[in-house]
Design a protein around this motif. Structure first.
Motif, PDB file in Angstrom:
ATOM      1  N   HIS A   1     -13.507  -1.888 -32.087  1.00  0.00           N
ATOM      2  CA  HIS A   1     -14.458  -2.831 -31.486  1.00  0.00           C
ATOM      3  C   HIS A   1     -15.871  -2.247 -31.382  1.00  0.00           C
ATOM      4  O   HIS A   1     -16.835  -2.977 -31.149  1.00  0.00           O
ATOM      5  N   LEU A   2     -15.987  -0.930 -31.593  1.00  0.00           N
ATOM      6  CA  LEU A   2     -17.300  -0.282 -31.510  1.00  0.00           C
ATOM      7  C   LEU A   2     -17.958  -0.114 -32.876  1.00  0.00           C
ATOM      8  O   LEU A   2     -19.043   0.472 -32.961  1.00  0.00           O
ATOM      9  N   ILE A   3     -17.327  -0.635 -33.915  1.00  0.00           N
ATOM     10  CA  ILE A   3     -17.907  -0.532 -35.262  1.00  0.00           C
ATOM     11  C   ILE A   3     -19.238  -1.272 -35.284  1.00  0.00           C
ATOM     12  O   ILE A   3     -19.344  -2.414 -34.825  1.00  0.00           O
ATOM     13  N   ALA A   4     -20.275  -0.607 -35.793  1.00  0.00           N
ATOM     14  CA  ALA A   4     -21.644  -1.132 -35.714  1.00  0.00           C
ATOM     15  C   ALA A   4     -21.888  -2.302 -36.671  1.00  0.00           C
ATOM     16  O   ALA A   4     -22.702  -3.179 -36.383  1.00  0.00           O
ATOM     17  N   GLU A   5     -21.181  -2.328 -37.801  1.00  0.00           N
ATOM     18  CA  GLU A   5     -21.420  -3.393 -38.789  1.00  0.00           C
ATOM     19  C   GLU A   5     -20.696  -4.685 -38.410  1.00  0.00           C
ATOM     20  O   GLU A   5     -19.714  -4.661 -37.657  1.00  0.00           O
ATOM     21  N   LYS A   6     -21.188  -5.781 -38.969  1.00  0.00           N
ATOM     22  CA  LYS A   6     -20.518  -7.073 -38.767  1.00  0.00           C
ATOM     23  C   LYS A   6     -19.164  -7.089 -39.485  1.00  0.00           C
ATOM     24  O   LYS A   6     -18.186  -7.614 -38.969  1.00  0.00           O
ATOM     25  N   ASP A   7     -19.152  -6.519 -40.711  1.00  0.00           N
ATOM     26  CA  ASP A   7     -17.916  -6.453 -41.505  1.00  0.00           C
ATOM     27  C   ASP A   7     -17.310  -5.056 -41.409  1.00  0.00           C
ATOM     28  O   ASP A   7     -18.008  -4.069 -41.136  1.00  0.00           O
ATOM     29  N   PHE A   8     -16.019  -5.013 -41.619  1.00  0.00           N
ATOM     30  CA  PHE A   8     -15.326  -3.727 -41.590  1.00  0.00           C
ATOM     31  C   PHE A   8     -15.853  -2.854 -42.725  1.00  0.00           C
ATOM     32  O   PHE A   8     -15.874  -3.268 -43.892  1.00  0.00           O
ATOM     33  N   PRO A   9     -16.295  -1.625 -42.430  1.00  0.00           N
ATOM     34  CA  PRO A   9     -16.899  -0.772 -43.456  1.00  0.00           C
ATOM     35  C   PRO A   9     -15.953  -0.488 -44.618  1.00  0.00           C
ATOM     36  O   PRO A   9     -14.761  -0.246 -44.422  1.00  0.00           O
ATOM     37  N   GLU A  10     -16.498  -0.516 -45.799  1.00  0.00           N
ATOM     38  CA  GLU A  10     -15.709  -0.246 -47.006  1.00  0.00           C
ATOM     39  C   GLU A  10     -15.150   1.174 -46.976  1.00  0.00           C
ATOM     40  O   GLU A  10     -14.029   1.424 -47.441  1.00  0.00           O
ATOM     41  N   GLU A  11     -15.934   2.102 -46.422  1.00  0.00           N
ATOM     42  CA  GLU A  11     -15.498   3.499 -46.345  1.00  0.00           C
ATOM     43  C   GLU A  11     -14.257   3.632 -45.457  1.00  0.00           C
ATOM     44  O   GLU A  11     -13.345   4.407 -45.777  1.00  0.00           O
ATOM     45  N   PHE A  12     -14.218   2.885 -44.368  1.00  0.00           N
ATOM     46  CA  PHE A  12     -13.039   2.915 -43.498  1.00  0.00           C
ATOM     47  C   PHE A  12     -11.838   2.311 -44.207  1.00  0.00           C
ATOM     48  O   PHE A  12     -10.720   2.820 -44.112  1.00  0.00           O
ATOM     49  N   ASP A  13     -12.074   1.233 -44.930  1.00  0.00           N
ATOM     50  CA  ASP A  13     -10.999   0.555 -45.647  1.00  0.00           C
ATOM     51  C   ASP A  13     -10.380   1.481 -46.700  1.00  0.00           C
ATOM     52  O   ASP A  13      -9.146   1.571 -46.826  1.00  0.00           O
ATOM     53  N   THR A  14     -11.245   2.179 -47.434  1.00  0.00           N
ATOM     54  CA  THR A  14     -10.761   3.113 -48.460  1.00  0.00           C
ATOM     55  C   THR A  14      -9.960   4.254 -47.835  1.00  0.00           C
ATOM     56  O   THR A  14      -8.903   4.651 -48.350  1.00  0.00           O
ATOM     57  N   PHE A  15     -10.443   4.759 -46.718  1.00  0.00           N
ATOM     58  CA  PHE A  15      -9.754   5.854 -46.036  1.00  0.00           C
ATOM     59  C   PHE A  15      -8.369   5.416 -45.552  1.00  0.00           C
ATOM     60  O   PHE A  15      -7.379   6.147 -45.715  1.00  0.00           O
ATOM     61  N   LEU A  16      -8.269   4.240 -44.981  1.00  0.00           N
ATOM     62  CA  LEU A  16      -6.974   3.753 -44.484  1.00  0.00           C
ATOM     63  C   LEU A  16      -6.000   3.511 -45.631  1.00  0.00           C
ATOM     64  O   LEU A  16      -4.789   3.738 -45.482  1.00  0.00           O
ATOM     65  N   LYS A  17      -6.514   3.069 -46.767  1.00  0.00           N
ATOM     66  CA  LYS A  17      -5.653   2.910 -47.948  1.00  0.00           C
ATOM     67  C   LYS A  17      -5.135   4.264 -48.410  1.00  0.00           C
ATOM     68  O   LYS A  17      -3.966   4.393 -48.814  1.00  0.00           O
ATOM     69  N   HIS A  18      -5.991   5.262 -48.371  1.00  0.00           N
ATOM     70  CA  HIS A  18      -5.589   6.627 -48.748  1.00  0.00           C
ATOM     71  C   HIS A  18      -4.455   7.113 -47.838  1.00  0.00           C
ATOM     72  O   HIS A  18      -3.449   7.682 -48.315  1.00  0.00           O
ATOM     73  N   ILE A  19      -4.600   6.869 -46.529  1.00  0.00           N
ATOM     74  CA  ILE A  19      -3.580   7.332 -45.576  1.00  0.00           C
ATOM     75  C   ILE A  19      -2.250   6.596 -45.797  1.00  0.00           C
ATOM     76  O   ILE A  19      -1.167   7.199 -45.761  1.00  0.00           O
ATOM     77  N   ALA A  20      -2.357   5.288 -46.040  1.00  0.00           N
ATOM     78  CA  ALA A  20      -1.136   4.503 -46.267  1.00  0.00           C
ATOM     79  C   ALA A  20      -0.403   5.005 -47.515  1.00  0.00           C
ATOM     80  O   ALA A  20       0.841   5.142 -47.520  1.00  0.00           O
ATOM     81  N   ARG A  21      -1.172   5.282 -48.559  1.00  0.00           N
ATOM     82  CA  ARG A  21      -0.579   5.794 -49.792  1.00  0.00           C
ATOM     83  C   ARG A  21       0.002   7.191 -49.573  1.00  0.00           C
ATOM     84  O   ARG A  21       1.107   7.509 -50.056  1.00  0.00           O
ATOM     85  N   MET A  22      -0.699   8.005 -48.799  1.00  0.00           N
ATOM     86  CA  MET A  22      -0.244   9.388 -48.570  1.00  0.00           C
ATOM     87  C   MET A  22       1.050   9.414 -47.763  1.00  0.00           C
ATOM     88  O   MET A  22       1.921  10.266 -48.005  1.00  0.00           O
ATOM     89  N   ARG A  23       1.184   8.502 -46.835  1.00  0.00           N
ATOM     90  CA  ARG A  23       2.433   8.429 -46.062  1.00  0.00           C
ATOM     91  C   ARG A  23       3.616   8.137 -46.985  1.00  0.00           C
ATOM     92  O   ARG A  23       4.705   8.707 -46.827  1.00  0.00           O
ATOM     93  N   PHE A  24       3.390   7.241 -47.937  1.00  0.00           N
ATOM     94  CA  PHE A  24       4.454   6.898 -48.892  1.00  0.00           C
ATOM     95  C   PHE A  24       4.807   8.106 -49.764  1.00  0.00           C
ATOM     96  O   PHE A  24       5.983   8.393 -50.019  1.00  0.00           O
ATOM     97  N   VAL A  25       3.761   8.821 -50.216  1.00  0.00           N
ATOM     98  CA  VAL A  25       3.976   9.991 -51.057  1.00  0.00           C
ATOM     99  C   VAL A  25       4.734  11.081 -50.300  1.00  0.00           C
ATOM    100  O   VAL A  25       5.671  11.719 -50.826  1.00  0.00           O
ATOM    101  N   MET A  26       4.343  11.282 -49.067  1.00  0.00           N
ATOM    102  CA  MET A  26       4.951  12.364 -48.270  1.00  0.00           C
ATOM    103  C   MET A  26       6.429  12.102 -47.958  1.00  0.00           C
ATOM    104  O   MET A  26       7.184  13.048 -47.722  1.00  0.00           O
TER     105      MET A  26
END
Length: 270
Positions: free
Chosen positions: A172-197
């Motif tokens: 809720h403290l994200i400064a942009e109106k839209d969810f940052p692309e950088e955050f989206d990419t990072f969360l995708k990386h984590i989701a993929r890494m959990r599957f790999v691990m």
């Protein structure tokens, strides 16, 4: 005939003597008579009129003083109220910026710096993970694969999970109106890494031993998410922190000036 003449003569002489030696009984009466003749007001009437004129002027002057004081008081109240609203809005904005820095962008930036520094320190000798895994595959060095997986499990992954927790709790403290692309990419990386691990675990839920490795364990896809974006994430957070710190400083300066202004306005009372 002689007696009458003498009596008349003596009587006329007495009248003339009185006329010649006559003195006014009161000098005020002459002045009064003169004023009455000339139409000038008496001192008592003039003084009374002056007093009435002064009383009238004093009354008007007091009325204007009261009206002016009330007007200034009302005007100062409106100005003070407006200044209070502006001050409150600035205070709310500064509190938001402070929360963004303290709870989201600051901790997340620090987390990503630590993770990136740790990764670069581990991979410095090999020039990156891809080269490291390629060397392990060519040499069939299972220990290299095991060291990498152990490093991810104990060092990098806990940092990644901490970053995810920060984003989820303080989105809720994200400064942009839209969810940052950088955050989206990072969360995708984590989701993929959990599957790999999950593929690194044996039946007991622990990391596989080198004896349990197969040909697939040397592939890049089974040791990495394949999703980059760590540099862009750090750059994004760095710029955000810099921008928010600048905003915070501006609000602090503005609020300090507002406090001085409000202090001066509060001294103006009816």
């Amino acid at each position: 005939m002689n007696i009458s003449y003498k009596f008349f003569s003596s009587h006329v002489c007495r009248i003339c003597h009185r006329s010649i030696n006559w003195e006014p009984k009161s000098p005020v009466s002459i002045a009064s008579a003169s004023r009455l003749y000339s139409g000038s007001p008496s001192p008592k009437n003039s003084k009374s009129e002056d007093n009435r004129s002064k009383e009238k002027w004093w009354s008007i002057s007091n009325e204007w003083k009261i009206i002016t004081t009330i007007g200034i008081g009302i005007a100062s109240w409106f100005v003070n109220a407006k200044q209070d609203r502006i001050h409150s809005r600035k205070q709310m904005k500064m509190n938001l910026v402070s929360s963004q820095l303290k709870e989201l962008y600051g901790p997340l930036y620090g987390n990503r710096i630590v993770a990136e520094t740790s990764y670069r320190a581990a991979m410095k000798e090999y020039g990156g993970l891809r080269n490291y895994l390629e060397q392990a595959r060519k040499e069939r060095d299972a220990e290299m694969i095991k060291r990498w997986r152990s490093y991810v499990w104990t060092v990098l992954y806990p940092l990644d999970e901490e970053a995810v927790d920060i984003i989820c709790k303080h989105a809720h403290l994200i400064a942009e109106k839209d969810f940052p692309e950088e955050f989206d990419t990072f969360l995708k990386h984590i989701a993929r890494m959990r599957f790999v691990m999950e593929q690194w675990k044996n039946e007991k839920g622990n990391l596989e031993s080198t004896k349990e490795f197969t040909e697939d364990d040397f592939l890049e896809d089974t040791n990495s998410s394949g999703i980059g974006g760590s540099k862009s994430m750090i750059n994004h957070l760095q710029l955000k922190c810099k921008h928010l710190r600048k905003q915070q400083q501006e609000y602090v300066e503005d609020i300090s000036v507002d406090n001085l202004t409000l202090g001066m306005l509060n001294k103006i009372k009816i």
